[in-house]
Design a protein around this motif. Structure first.
Motif, PDB file in Angstrom:
ATOM      1  N   ASP A 132       1.737 -57.914  10.899  1.00 49.10           N
ATOM      2  CA  ASP A 132       0.831 -57.631   9.681  1.00 49.10           C
ATOM      3  C   ASP A 132       1.131 -56.379   9.075  1.00 49.10           C
ATOM      4  O   ASP A 132       1.437 -56.527   7.656  1.00 49.10           O
ATOM      5  CB  ASP A 132      -0.585 -57.156  10.205  1.00 49.10           C
ATOM      6  CG  ASP A 132      -1.362 -58.621  10.883  1.00 49.10           C
ATOM      7  OD1 ASP A 132      -0.791 -59.779  10.339  1.00 49.10           O
ATOM      8  OD2 ASP A 132      -2.055 -58.327  11.499  1.00 49.10           O
ATOM      9  N   ILE A 133       1.874 -55.180   9.653  1.00 46.63           N
ATOM     10  CA  ILE A 133       2.216 -54.326   8.916  1.00 46.63           C
ATOM     11  C   ILE A 133       3.728 -54.505   8.163  1.00 46.63           C
ATOM     12  O   ILE A 133       3.807 -54.158   6.946  1.00 46.63           O
ATOM     13  CB  ILE A 133       2.521 -52.988   9.922  1.00 46.63           C
ATOM     14  CG1 ILE A 133       1.425 -52.611  10.527  1.00 46.63           C
ATOM     15  CG2 ILE A 133       3.215 -52.010   9.243  1.00 46.63           C
ATOM     16  CD1 ILE A 133       1.333 -51.615  11.532  1.00 46.63           C
ATOM     17  N   ARG A 150      11.752 -53.957   8.170  1.00 42.07           N
ATOM     18  CA  ARG A 150      11.446 -54.394   9.386  1.00 42.07           C
ATOM     19  C   ARG A 150      10.538 -53.359  10.257  1.00 42.07           C
ATOM     20  O   ARG A 150      10.902 -52.320  10.297  1.00 42.07           O
ATOM     21  CB  ARG A 150      12.735 -54.917  10.253  1.00 42.07           C
ATOM     22  CG  ARG A 150      13.121 -56.409   9.791  1.00 42.07           C
ATOM     23  CD  ARG A 150      14.551 -56.461  10.252  1.00 42.07           C
ATOM     24  NE  ARG A 150      15.521 -55.547  10.103  1.00 42.07           N
ATOM     25  CZ  ARG A 150      16.540 -55.188  10.744  1.00 42.07           C
ATOM     26  NH1 ARG A 150      16.732 -55.622  11.830  1.00 42.07           N
ATOM     27  NH2 ARG A 150      17.480 -54.182  10.450  1.00 42.07           N
ATOM     28  N   PHE A 151       9.526 -53.890  10.933  1.00 42.21           N
ATOM     29  CA  PHE A 151       8.526 -53.034  11.488  1.00 42.21           C
ATOM     30  C   PHE A 151       8.134 -53.700  12.919  1.00 42.21           C
ATOM     31  O   PHE A 151       7.756 -54.714  12.808  1.00 42.21           O
ATOM     32  CB  PHE A 151       7.451 -52.554  10.709  1.00 42.21           C
ATOM     33  CG  PHE A 151       6.645 -51.543  11.304  1.00 42.21           C
ATOM     34  CD1 PHE A 151       6.827 -50.216  11.039  1.00 42.21           C
ATOM     35  CD2 PHE A 151       5.573 -51.823  12.285  1.00 42.21           C
ATOM     36  CE1 PHE A 151       5.944 -49.330  11.493  1.00 42.21           C
ATOM     37  CE2 PHE A 151       4.809 -50.813  12.639  1.00 42.21           C
ATOM     38  CZ  PHE A 151       4.985 -49.533  12.323  1.00 42.21           C
ATOM     39  N   ARG A 152       8.274 -52.903  14.099  1.00 42.41           N
ATOM     40  CA  ARG A 152       7.967 -53.214  15.234  1.00 42.41           C
ATOM     41  C   ARG A 152       7.303 -52.152  16.118  1.00 42.41           C
ATOM     42  O   ARG A 152       7.791 -51.220  16.120  1.00 42.41           O
ATOM     43  CB  ARG A 152       9.229 -53.868  16.048  1.00 42.41           C
ATOM     44  CG  ARG A 152       9.648 -55.250  15.777  1.00 42.41           C
ATOM     45  CD  ARG A 152      10.621 -55.761  16.700  1.00 42.41           C
ATOM     46  NE  ARG A 152      11.804 -55.034  17.010  1.00 42.41           N
ATOM     47  CZ  ARG A 152      12.103 -54.635  18.357  1.00 42.41           C
ATOM     48  NH1 ARG A 152      11.493 -55.181  19.390  1.00 42.41           N
ATOM     49  NH2 ARG A 152      13.091 -53.981  18.793  1.00 42.41           N
ATOM     50  N   SER A 167       4.684 -42.715   3.748  1.00 41.27           N
ATOM     51  CA  SER A 167       3.496 -42.839   3.148  1.00 41.27           C
ATOM     52  C   SER A 167       3.152 -44.359   2.849  1.00 41.27           C
ATOM     53  O   SER A 167       1.940 -44.685   3.042  1.00 41.27           O
ATOM     54  CB  SER A 167       3.509 -42.426   1.699  1.00 41.27           C
ATOM     55  OG  SER A 167       2.485 -42.393   0.943  1.00 41.27           O
ATOM     56  N   ARG A 168       4.159 -45.286   2.471  1.00 39.10           N
ATOM     57  CA  ARG A 168       3.826 -46.538   2.347  1.00 39.10           C
ATOM     58  C   ARG A 168       3.470 -47.241   3.675  1.00 39.10           C
ATOM     59  O   ARG A 168       2.624 -48.203   3.720  1.00 39.10           O
ATOM     60  CB  ARG A 168       4.886 -47.428   1.758  1.00 39.10           C
ATOM     61  CG  ARG A 168       4.838 -47.169   0.053  1.00 39.10           C
ATOM     62  CD  ARG A 168       6.107 -48.071  -0.554  1.00 39.10           C
ATOM     63  NE  ARG A 168       7.077 -46.947  -0.736  1.00 39.10           N
ATOM     64  CZ  ARG A 168       8.462 -47.526  -1.148  1.00 39.10           C
ATOM     65  NH1 ARG A 168       8.555 -48.605  -1.711  1.00 39.10           N
ATOM     66  NH2 ARG A 168       9.325 -46.593  -1.267  1.00 39.10           N
ATOM     67  N   ILE A 169       4.338 -46.789   4.660  1.00 40.85           N
ATOM     68  CA  ILE A 169       3.989 -47.242   6.115  1.00 40.85           C
ATOM     69  C   ILE A 169       2.416 -47.086   6.367  1.00 40.85           C
ATOM     70  O   ILE A 169       1.570 -47.840   6.793  1.00 40.85           O
ATOM     71  CB  ILE A 169       4.824 -46.744   7.121  1.00 40.85           C
ATOM     72  CG1 ILE A 169       6.141 -47.504   7.254  1.00 40.85           C
ATOM     73  CG2 ILE A 169       4.143 -47.062   8.544  1.00 40.85           C
ATOM     74  CD1 ILE A 169       7.055 -46.566   7.981  1.00 40.85           C
ATOM     75  N   ALA A 170       1.798 -45.700   6.003  1.00 43.05           N
ATOM     76  CA  ALA A 170       0.480 -45.332   6.393  1.00 43.05           C
ATOM     77  C   ALA A 170      -0.490 -46.310   5.488  1.00 43.05           C
ATOM     78  O   ALA A 170      -1.541 -46.713   6.078  1.00 43.05           O
ATOM     79  CB  ALA A 170       0.530 -43.851   5.965  1.00 43.05           C
TER      80      ALA A 170
END
Length: 570
Positions: free
Chosen positions: A381-382, A395-397, A439-442
């Motif tokens: 989702d993220i 890519r985010f895990r 900031s964008r991850i948050a």
């Protein structure tokens, strides 16, 4: 939801009253107009420390007042109930800071501490700014994100916490028992001596009081005999000094009997004399018996005093009374029994610890497995949100790794791994994410959390647009607008792409009043919004083309918001 904010004498804000709406509240204005000051004022309401330097020049104090609508927040209601604060779905918080350093905080008219105000804050507003982005780097914040939206994970965590508490308690008890037994030799000798000393005394409750009374009698036996004998003689024995009391009363009774033969005028006196005679006769018997019972045995006195010395010594050592001494005997025997049962207790504790450890291992594995499953879904989702925020190759895990050590949260570690570009290895976000990426991850996380958390907490985005523009700015704007369909959002921005998404557009302007500078806040009308969007996009030289572009941006934003509304209803 934040309904209104009023500020007096806070930096450039002389007196400002702002009404906020549902959905997305955008705050714009020229640089230095005081937008961040307004957020700082809201921060004061949320328990942030405010220096007296924030007080407007020439003023003695600053004040901030906020009104919140908090319907249906059971946790907030319970928190207020602890402080006996009356609450009916509306909360009014007033904070004052004086130049002297003193201040006051009122919640619905009741005085509270700054610490309590900080406890209220999470129920009211979630501020998303640079500091909050950095908080995302902490493992506790990452775990809260992972665990907050899954009921099964919450259930497993509660079950694990219960088993972990039992395991820790049994382990603690065993360690204490082991430590006690190491130095038990001297302790055991002391306990056995105390038991022997007290038990051999064969104390009886109240015995000391009885012995003290007997000692007083034996110590003064001569005087007791002398006075009791005199009392007995005066009552019933005639002597050289005259007749006794009873003999005199007998003669009086005879005289009155003779009078009664001829006149009953003294019948009442006769009755009283007869009653007195009977009572005094009984008294004389008691005095005689007391005199006969007096024991002047010196040997008896020595034995009693020796006994009292033993009792007094024990009372001084073990608590001041026979009751306390006997309680100490019970305690000593209990401790001796416990020591005698040491081996049995240790065997049982080892069995209990092994049973808890087996359950702990099983529960921890289930907890880790569930975290891994939830982490996989949340990671996808993220990652999808990040790609929609102008990071197509991101890519985010979320990686949950089993560990051997058991903690209060389980037996695993958690890492958030991130890679912004193709060919770059995934690494923990605290090591590689830039400020803009973080900031964008948050923001991506906020978008996901907002959809699953429909509580009344308002969200504030401060400086969310720093370092972005173009297509990325548009994507950020759309995500903020999406969040605003679930929660009230306050956002300070310099970007027209974000501003055009507003449900309520507030303009912050700075002007000179006399010899001082003041800041004002106004809600913009539809035409004023067009002009402000044009100014933000094209600068102060607003042309017809800029106005047309602003209208087109607002129309496009409205279409996007309608799409979000349809998604939110599904």
């Amino acid at each position: 939801m934040l309904q209104s904010l009023r500020v007096w004498n806070f930096a450039l804000l002389e007196e400002v009253a702002v009404e906020f709406g549902t959905g997305l509240n955008i705050l714009t204005g020229e640089t230095g107009a005081g937008k961040s000051i307004l957020i700082d004022a809201l921060g004061a309401i949320l328990g942030q420390r405010i220096s007296s330097d924030a007080i407007r020049s020439g003023c003695d104090a600053l004040r901030v007042e906020a009104v919140f609508s908090c319907e249906g927040d059971a946790a907030l209601a319970a928190l207020l109930a602890e402080q006996e604060i009356e609450y009916e779905d509306e909360l009014i918080i007033l904070r004052k800071v004086a130049r002297t350093g003193k201040g006051s905080i009122l919640v619905n008219g009741s005085h509270v501490t700054l610490t309590f105000l900080k406890k209220l804050a999470p129920h009211l507003v979630d501020i998303h700014g640079q500091n909050e982005n950095l908080a995302l780097l902490r493992e506790d914040a990452q775990r809260s994100l992972l665990e907050g939206g899954d009921e099964e994970l919450q259930r497993l965590l509660a079950a694990y916490a219960e088993v972990y508490a039992g395991w820790k308690e049994k382990t603690r008890l065993r360690a204490e028992r082991a430590e006690e037994i190491e130095n038990i030799g001297e302790r055991l000798d002391l306990l056995r001596w105390q038991e022997k000393e007290i038990a051999e005394a064969e104390l009886n409750e109240g015995e000391d009081e009885e012995l003290e009374a007997e000692i007083r009698r034996l110590s003064h036996s001569e005087r007791l005999v002398e006075n009791a004998g005199e009392a007995s003689n005066l009552l019933s024995e005639d002597g050289e000094e005259g007749i006794s009391v009873l003999s005199a009363l007998s003669r009086i009774t005879g005289a009155l009997d003779e009078i009664a033969r001829y006149d009953d005028g003294l019948s009442n006196a006769q009755t009283m004399i007869e009653e007195a005679y009977i009572s005094l006769q009984e008294a004389s018997y008691e005095v005689r018996d007391y005199l006969d019972a007096i024991d002047a045995d010196p040997a008896r006195l020595d034995r009693i005093q020796t006994r009292m010395d033993v009792i007094d010594r024990l009372k001084k050592k073990y608590g001041g009374s026979i009751v306390a001494v006997l309680e100490r005997l019970t305690s000593v025997r209990s401790e001796l029994e416990c020591i005698d049962n040491y081996d049995t207790d240790m065997v049982q504790l080892d069995k209990d610890i092994a049973a808890f450890h087996e359950r702990l291992e099983e529960t921890a594995k289930s907890l880790t497995a569930r975290r891994q499953a939830v982490g996989t879904v949340l990671s996808a989702d993220i990652e999808r949100e990040l790609q929609g925020l102008g990071m197509p190759k991101a890519r985010f895990r979320i990686v949950v790794t089993p560990e051997e050590k058991y903690t209060s949260r389980g037996a695993d570690s958690l890492d958030m791994l991130f890679s912004a570009n193709v060919g770059e290895a995934e690494k923990p976000i605290e090591k590689i994410a830039s400020g803009g990426e973080l900031s964008r991850i948050a923001l991506a996380i906020k978008s996901i959390v907002a959809a699953r958390d429909t509580g009344g907490t308002s969200m504030v985005f401060d400086e969310i647009d720093t370092g972005i523009g173009g297509r990325t700015a548009q994507m950020v704007a759309e995500r903020i607008a999406f969040v605003a369909h679930y929660k009230q959002v306050l956002c300070i921005t310099h970007l027209p792409q974000i501003a055009c998404m507003a449900d309520t557009h507030l303009y912050i302007a700075k002007s000179v009043k006399g010899e001082s500078t003041v800041t004002q806040v106004e809600a913009l009308s539809a035409d004023e919004r067009v002009r402000e969007i044009a100014r933000m996009a094209s600068g102060d030289d607003v042309t017809e083309a800029a106005l047309a572009n602003a209208r087109e941006m607002l129309a496009g934003a409205q279409q996007k918001k309608q799409v979000f509304q349809k998604k939110a209803k599904k």
